[in-house]
Design a protein around this motif. Structure first.
Motif, PDB file in Angstrom:
ATOM      1  N   ARG A   1       0.834  -1.213   0.000  1.00 36.15           N
ATOM      2  CA  ARG A   1       0.000   0.000   0.000  1.00 36.15           C
ATOM      3  C   ARG A   1       0.867   1.260   0.000  1.00 36.15           C
ATOM      4  O   ARG A   1       0.596   2.219  -0.733  1.00 36.15           O
ATOM      5  CB  ARG A   1      -0.920  -0.010   1.234  1.00 36.15           C
ATOM      6  CG  ARG A   1      -1.893   1.154   1.263  1.00 36.15           C
ATOM      7  CD  ARG A   1      -2.720   1.164   2.530  1.00 36.15           C
ATOM      8  NE  ARG A   1      -1.912   1.422   3.704  1.00 36.15           N
ATOM      9  CZ  ARG A   1      -1.781   0.585   4.726  1.00 36.15           C
ATOM     10  NH1 ARG A   1      -2.387  -0.586   4.721  1.00 36.15           N
ATOM     11  NH2 ARG A   1      -1.030   0.899   5.765  1.00 36.15           N
ATOM     12  N   ILE A   2       1.930   1.260   0.823  1.00 40.60           N
ATOM     13  CA  ILE A   2       2.832   2.421   0.860  1.00 40.60           C
ATOM     14  C   ILE A   2       3.511   2.600  -0.496  1.00 40.60           C
ATOM     15  O   ILE A   2       3.658   3.732  -0.987  1.00 40.60           O
ATOM     16  CB  ILE A   2       3.875   2.240   1.983  1.00 40.60           C
ATOM     17  CG1 ILE A   2       3.196   2.308   3.359  1.00 40.60           C
ATOM     18  CG2 ILE A   2       4.967   3.298   1.882  1.00 40.60           C
ATOM     19  CD1 ILE A   2       4.118   1.960   4.510  1.00 40.60           C
ATOM     20  N   LYS A   3       3.894   1.497  -1.115  1.00 38.36           N
ATOM     21  CA  LYS A   3       4.554   1.561  -2.424  1.00 38.36           C
ATOM     22  C   LYS A   3       3.619   2.153  -3.478  1.00 38.36           C
ATOM     23  O   LYS A   3       4.029   2.992  -4.290  1.00 38.36           O
ATOM     24  CB  LYS A   3       4.992   0.149  -2.828  1.00 38.36           C
ATOM     25  CG  LYS A   3       5.903   0.096  -4.036  1.00 38.36           C
ATOM     26  CD  LYS A   3       6.408  -1.325  -4.246  1.00 38.36           C
ATOM     27  CE  LYS A   3       7.331  -1.414  -5.453  1.00 38.36           C
ATOM     28  NZ  LYS A   3       7.856  -2.794  -5.631  1.00 38.36           N
ATOM     29  N   ARG A   4       2.344   1.750  -3.465  1.00 39.86           N
ATOM     30  CA  ARG A   4       1.374   2.303  -4.419  1.00 39.86           C
ATOM     31  C   ARG A   4       1.174   3.795  -4.190  1.00 39.86           C
ATOM     32  O   ARG A   4       1.087   4.581  -5.139  1.00 39.86           O
ATOM     33  CB  ARG A   4       0.026   1.574  -4.297  1.00 39.86           C
ATOM     34  CG  ARG A   4       0.006   0.173  -4.873  1.00 39.86           C
ATOM     35  CD  ARG A   4      -1.414  -0.332  -5.025  1.00 39.86           C
ATOM     36  NE  ARG A   4      -2.133  -0.357  -3.767  1.00 39.86           N
ATOM     37  CZ  ARG A   4      -2.158  -1.402  -2.931  1.00 39.86           C
ATOM     38  NH1 ARG A   4      -1.476  -2.511  -3.244  1.00 39.86           N
ATOM     39  NH2 ARG A   4      -2.847  -1.359  -1.807  1.00 39.86           N
ATOM     40  N   GLN A   5       1.103   4.182  -2.914  1.00 37.46           N
ATOM     41  CA  GLN A   5       0.893   5.598  -2.612  1.00 37.46           C
ATOM     42  C   GLN A   5       2.105   6.439  -3.014  1.00 37.46           C
ATOM     43  O   GLN A   5       1.965   7.532  -3.572  1.00 37.46           O
ATOM     44  CB  GLN A   5       0.598   5.770  -1.116  1.00 37.46           C
ATOM     45  CG  GLN A   5      -0.063   7.095  -0.776  1.00 37.46           C
ATOM     46  CD  GLN A   5      -0.830   7.017   0.541  1.00 37.46           C
ATOM     47  OE1 GLN A   5      -1.176   5.933   1.003  1.00 37.46           O
ATOM     48  NE2 GLN A   5      -1.100   8.159   1.143  1.00 37.46           N
ATOM     49  N   LEU A   6       3.304   5.928  -2.756  1.00 36.46           N
ATOM     50  CA  LEU A   6       4.524   6.616  -3.171  1.00 36.46           C
ATOM     51  C   LEU A   6       4.557   6.763  -4.695  1.00 36.46           C
ATOM     52  O   LEU A   6       4.890   7.828  -5.228  1.00 36.46           O
ATOM     53  CB  LEU A   6       5.743   5.833  -2.684  1.00 36.46           C
ATOM     54  CG  LEU A   6       7.113   6.263  -3.216  1.00 36.46           C
ATOM     55  CD1 LEU A   6       7.411   7.713  -2.845  1.00 36.46           C
ATOM     56  CD2 LEU A   6       8.212   5.335  -2.705  1.00 36.46           C
ATOM     57  N   SER A   7       4.188   5.688  -5.397  1.00 37.40           N
ATOM     58  CA  SER A   7       4.169   5.721  -6.859  1.00 37.40           C
ATOM     59  C   SER A   7       3.190   6.771  -7.373  1.00 37.40           C
ATOM     60  O   SER A   7       3.481   7.502  -8.325  1.00 37.40           O
ATOM     61  CB  SER A   7       3.786   4.333  -7.385  1.00 37.40           C
ATOM     62  OG  SER A   7       3.746   4.315  -8.787  1.00 37.40           O
ATOM     63  N   ARG A   8       2.046   6.887  -6.715  1.00 38.08           N
ATOM     64  CA  ARG A   8       1.042   7.869  -7.141  1.00 38.08           C
ATOM     65  C   ARG A   8       1.535   9.299  -6.923  1.00 38.08           C
ATOM     66  O   ARG A   8       1.381  10.164  -7.784  1.00 38.08           O
ATOM     67  CB  ARG A   8      -0.263   7.629  -6.380  1.00 38.08           C
ATOM     68  CG  ARG A   8      -1.393   8.537  -6.833  1.00 38.08           C
ATOM     69  CD  ARG A   8      -2.745   8.068  -6.314  1.00 38.08           C
ATOM     70  NE  ARG A   8      -2.787   8.035  -4.857  1.00 38.08           N
ATOM     71  CZ  ARG A   8      -2.824   6.912  -4.134  1.00 38.08           C
ATOM     72  NH1 ARG A   8      -2.784   5.735  -4.726  1.00 38.08           N
ATOM     73  NH2 ARG A   8      -2.884   6.953  -2.823  1.00 38.08           N
ATOM     74  N   TYR A   9       2.156   9.559  -5.774  1.00 39.61           N
ATOM     75  CA  TYR A   9       2.701  10.901  -5.509  1.00 39.61           C
ATOM     76  C   TYR A   9       3.772  11.269  -6.529  1.00 39.61           C
ATOM     77  O   TYR A   9       3.835  12.416  -6.992  1.00 39.61           O
ATOM     78  CB  TYR A   9       3.287  10.972  -4.102  1.00 39.61           C
ATOM     79  CG  TYR A   9       2.262  11.106  -2.996  1.00 39.61           C
ATOM     80  CD1 TYR A   9       1.254  12.067  -3.062  1.00 39.61           C
ATOM     81  CD2 TYR A   9       2.302  10.277  -1.880  1.00 39.61           C
ATOM     82  CE1 TYR A   9       0.315  12.190  -2.053  1.00 39.61           C
ATOM     83  CE2 TYR A   9       1.364  10.395  -0.866  1.00 39.61           C
ATOM     84  CZ  TYR A   9       0.372  11.347  -0.952  1.00 39.61           C
ATOM     85  OH  TYR A   9      -0.565  11.475   0.044  1.00 39.61           O
ATOM     86  N   CYS A  10       4.627  10.290  -6.872  1.00 38.01           N
ATOM     87  CA  CYS A  10       5.678  10.565  -7.855  1.00 38.01           C
ATOM     88  C   CYS A  10       5.071  10.826  -9.231  1.00 38.01           C
ATOM     89  O   CYS A  10       5.523  11.703  -9.965  1.00 38.01           O
ATOM     90  CB  CYS A  10       6.661   9.396  -7.912  1.00 38.01           C
ATOM     91  SG  CYS A  10       7.692   9.244  -6.437  1.00 38.01           S
ATOM     92  N   GLY A  11       4.037  10.057  -9.579  1.00 38.67           N
ATOM     93  CA  GLY A  11       3.365  10.291 -10.846  1.00 38.67           C
ATOM     94  C   GLY A  11       2.739  11.666 -10.910  1.00 38.67           C
ATOM     95  O   GLY A  11       2.812  12.351 -11.936  1.00 38.67           O
ATOM     96  N   ASP A  12       2.126  12.108  -9.805  1.00 42.34           N
ATOM     97  CA  ASP A  12       1.526  13.446  -9.762  1.00 42.34           C
ATOM     98  C   ASP A  12       2.569  14.541  -9.934  1.00 42.34           C
ATOM     99  O   ASP A  12       2.277  15.625 -10.449  1.00 42.34           O
ATOM    100  CB  ASP A  12       0.787  13.650  -8.430  1.00 42.34           C
ATOM    101  CG  ASP A  12      -0.459  12.788  -8.325  1.00 42.34           C
ATOM    102  OD1 ASP A  12      -0.931  12.304  -9.369  1.00 42.34           O
ATOM    103  OD2 ASP A  12      -0.948  12.585  -7.200  1.00 42.34           O
ATOM    104  N   ALA A  13       3.804  14.252  -9.479  1.00 43.65           N
ATOM    105  CA  ALA A  13       4.889  15.236  -9.595  1.00 43.65           C
ATOM    106  C   ALA A  13       5.617  15.132 -10.935  1.00 43.65           C
ATOM    107  O   ALA A  13       6.589  15.846 -11.173  1.00 43.65           O
ATOM    108  CB  ALA A  13       5.888  15.054  -8.446  1.00 43.65           C
ATOM    109  N   GLY A  14       5.156  14.223 -11.807  1.00 45.17           N
ATOM    110  CA  GLY A  14       5.780  14.073 -13.116  1.00 45.17           C
ATOM    111  C   GLY A  14       7.038  13.254 -13.110  1.00 45.17           C
ATOM    112  O   GLY A  14       7.829  13.311 -14.047  1.00 45.17           O
ATOM    113  N   VAL A  15       7.251  12.451 -12.070  1.00 48.83           N
ATOM    114  CA  VAL A  15       8.438  11.605 -11.987  1.00 48.83           C
ATOM    115  C   VAL A  15       8.094  10.229 -12.555  1.00 48.83           C
ATOM    116  O   VAL A  15       7.192   9.560 -12.061  1.00 48.83           O
ATOM    117  CB  VAL A  15       8.915  11.448 -10.531  1.00 48.83           C
ATOM    118  CG1 VAL A  15      10.096  10.491 -10.456  1.00 48.83           C
ATOM    119  CG2 VAL A  15       9.280  12.797  -9.956  1.00 48.83           C
ATOM    120  N   GLY A  16       8.790   9.818 -13.600  1.00 51.77           N
ATOM    121  CA  GLY A  16       8.541   8.514 -14.205  1.00 51.77           C
ATOM    122  C   GLY A  16       7.387   8.519 -15.172  1.00 51.77           C
ATOM    123  O   GLY A  16       6.944   7.480 -15.638  1.00 51.77           O
ATOM    124  N   GLY A  17       6.845   9.678 -15.473  1.00 53.83           N
ATOM    125  CA  GLY A  17       5.729   9.777 -16.396  1.00 53.83           C
ATOM    126  C   GLY A  17       5.143  11.152 -16.309  1.00 53.83           C
ATOM    127  O   GLY A  17       5.646  12.028 -15.608  1.00 53.83           O
TER     128      GLY A  17
END
Length: 585
Positions: free
Chosen positions: A155-171
């Motif tokens: 769950r923490i990994k999914r949330q971290l991935s979502r925050y990074c995506g929102d910041a334009g990191v990795g996509g």
């Protein structure tokens, strides 16, 4: 008179004023050598400029050609005296060093502090490092977070991935997943072997690798951990000085580096064999040093991993770190040219040959990106050490009725203004940061009387300290409960931690939250640990508090084929006391 002098020294230490030993020499030109702890160019010109060494020491080391193995005065004080020496370096200068990556072929390892999500995700990473870089996201300090439910790491990994995506990191912005995400602990070793295996499979030996991230995210700790692992050339541990690490943001001031080992098929095969062997080891197969390490880290974190070396060089004496005795540089104690036996003794340095490095790729540690509105920038050295968690966080839960107030030191305050029933407030912060509960009509008086003193703890220094400290600024928050087993949101207070609010399903709760100058105050929804309230112990009688409860530490297998199986950390065996009968026998 003596008492007055001691009092002045104690006061200076509280306020973060530290004596600079030795004398500067503005006529001496800077060297071309960097500090092996923070990366700053070594000089003896001015104490407030990064890389300073007293002229008495600088000139001796320069004459003996030993500056390469020395650390600056700031690094020495950080490591050996846990004191931060202020240096003149702007936030933009830190960023300029990182911008040097833009023109290079490189892999970027973005280190994110899980205790400060989403603020520790660098929002303009593409502008700093260039938009053509591959980015691997590393969620660090996962060892400090308690397990609030099954599959909490996913769950923490999914949330971290979502925050990074929102910041334009990795996509692009709003992307649901970053390119590659790992949860690690640079300190206890959890997830490090998996990270190394992943890097060796995917990036292999295409170019240099850069550790990038916000200040205090743990980049230098990870640099040191990888330096002692299979990711670094086998001689690197002896040939390269470890980075200086400390709880103070901005410790690393320039680039530090070590050479990456080339993952040839033979080396990968040997490494796989070692990892499989390590995963089968039991307590009886471990060395005493390994057992002590696991037992130590199990007390400091919830998740512990094992890190080994597949390839080793012949044991050689480690290069001596050239240090200076701060007391000996005070006026009048010793002559500037006096030599000690340790200094005059020959040093056997371990060095790489030209052939070993001519085609090498490097891992670089970069200066931390300074965060805006971070509460740590308001604190002194001793206060920072109380606020930044260094041990596994034990959540503290309190049940509050409307009209009650929770103080998180003097750094945060939450007023429960309106609601039908009681709510639970779970504090996820350093265990050294005091929590105080009081009534709403007494809260202002308590803050005026105890801010700067023992009851609220941070800041410390009494009325004088509070004169320069920003007043609390409020923000109103309205939440709707999701049930007594699930928090509805986290009230986040910058790097000081957060408070998870749990309320009955459908209940509307009106709160007012405060931080100094409003710095770092935000609402995080969904919460990072939504079931944190379930970790509380029994209710303390005649109190709003529940007894804190710490989960046992776990050792997770590092090798992917081991299935990430969890094992209990072997407990330290206590010696049995001899009974009277045994003694007589």
């Amino acid at each position: 008179m003596e008492k007055m002098e001691k009092k002045k020294k104690r006061k200076a230490a509280v306020m973060g004023e530290h004596k600079v030993y030795g004398t500067p020499d503005s006529d001496q030109p800077p060297s071309s050598t960097c500090c092996s702890g923070c990366g700053s160019v070594l000089h003896c010109t001015a104490p407030e400029v990064a890389g300073y060494l007293p002229s008495e020491k600088f000139k001796v080391l320069l004459d003996r050609d030993r500056l390469g193995s020395s650390v600056c005065q700031r690094c020495f004080l950080l490591v050996h005296h846990q004191r931060a020496l202020a240096v003149e370096m702007s936030k933009e200068e830190y960023r300029d060093v990182v911008r040097g990556i833009r023109s290079r072929q490189a892999l970027v390892l973005l280190i994110v502090d899980l205790l400060d999500l989403p603020d520790s995700v660098v929002p303009d990473l593409g502008d700093l490092v260039g938009g053509n870089k591959r980015v691997v996201v590393l969620g660090n300090k996962v060892d400090l977070l308690p397990r609030d439910a099954d599959n909490y790491l996913q769950r923490i990994k999914r949330q971290l991935s979502r925050y990074c995506g929102d910041a334009g990191v990795g996509g692009g912005a709003g992307d649901s997943a970053a390119a590659d995400v790992h949860l690690i602990s640079a300190k206890t070793g959890y997830g490090i072997e998996n990270l190394i295996s992943s890097l060796q499979r995917s990036w292999r030996y295409k170019g240099d690798v850069y550790l990038v991230g916000a200040a205090n995210a743990g980049k230098s700790t990870l640099f040191n951990t990888l330096l002692d692992s299979d990711y670094c050339k086998s001689k690197g541990t002896d040939a390269i000085h470890k980075a200086t690490i400390s709880p103070w943001p901005g410790t690393t001031l320039n680039l530090l580096k070590f050479p990456i080992i080339n993952p040839t098929p033979y080396r990968l095969f040997r490494r796989k064999e070692r990892l499989e062997k390590d995963s089968r080891q039991t307590e009886g197969d471990m060395s005493p040093e390994e057992l002590r390490r696991l037992q130590t880290f199990s007390k400091q974190g919830y998740l512990v991993g094992r890190i080994g070396r597949t390839f080793r060089v012949d044991p050689t004496p480690k290069r001596d770190e050239v240090q200076f005795d701060a007391d000996s540089l005070a006026y009048g104690e010793y002559g500037a040219e006096e030599e000690t036996a340790a200094e005059s003794a020959p040093v056997k340095d371990v060095e790489f040959s030209h052939n070993e490095l001519k085609d090498a790729h490097w891992l670089f540690d970069t200066p931390g990106i300074m965060k805006e509105n971070d509460v740590l920038s308001l604190l002194t050295d001793s206060e920072v050490k109380m606020v930044v968690p260094r041990q596994a966080i034990v959540p503290r839960t309190f049940v509050l009725k409307p009209g009650m107030v929770l103080f998180l030191g003097a750094l945060g305050r939450i007023d429960y203004l309106q609601g039908e029933k009681s709510c639970w407030f779970s504090v996820v912060a350093s265990n050294q940061l005091p929590v105080h509960i009081t009534a709403l009509d007494k809260a202002d008086a308590i803050y005026q009387k105890h801010a700067g003193n023992v009851l609220l703890g941070v800041p410390s220094g009494g009325e004088e300290r509070m004169k320069s400290f920003p007043p609390l600024v409020s923000q109103d928050i309205t939440l709707k409960g999701l049930g007594y087993l699930q928090a509805t949101a986290d009230i986040k207070m910058s790097s000081a931690g957060w408070v998870a609010v749990t309320a009955m399903e459908g209940q509307e709760v009106v709160l007012r939250a405060y931080t100094p100058g409003g710095s770092g105050l935000s609402l995080r929804s969904p919460p990072l640990l939504p079931h944190i309230v379930t970790l509380k112990g029994e209710r303390v009688r005649k109190s709003s508090a529940y007894k804190p409860k710490k989960s046992p530490g776990l050792l997770l297998d590092s090798h992917p084929s081991a299935g990430q199986g969890a094992k209990s950390i072997p407990a330290k065996k206590k010696k049995k006391k001899k009974t009277t009968t045994q003694k007589k026998a």
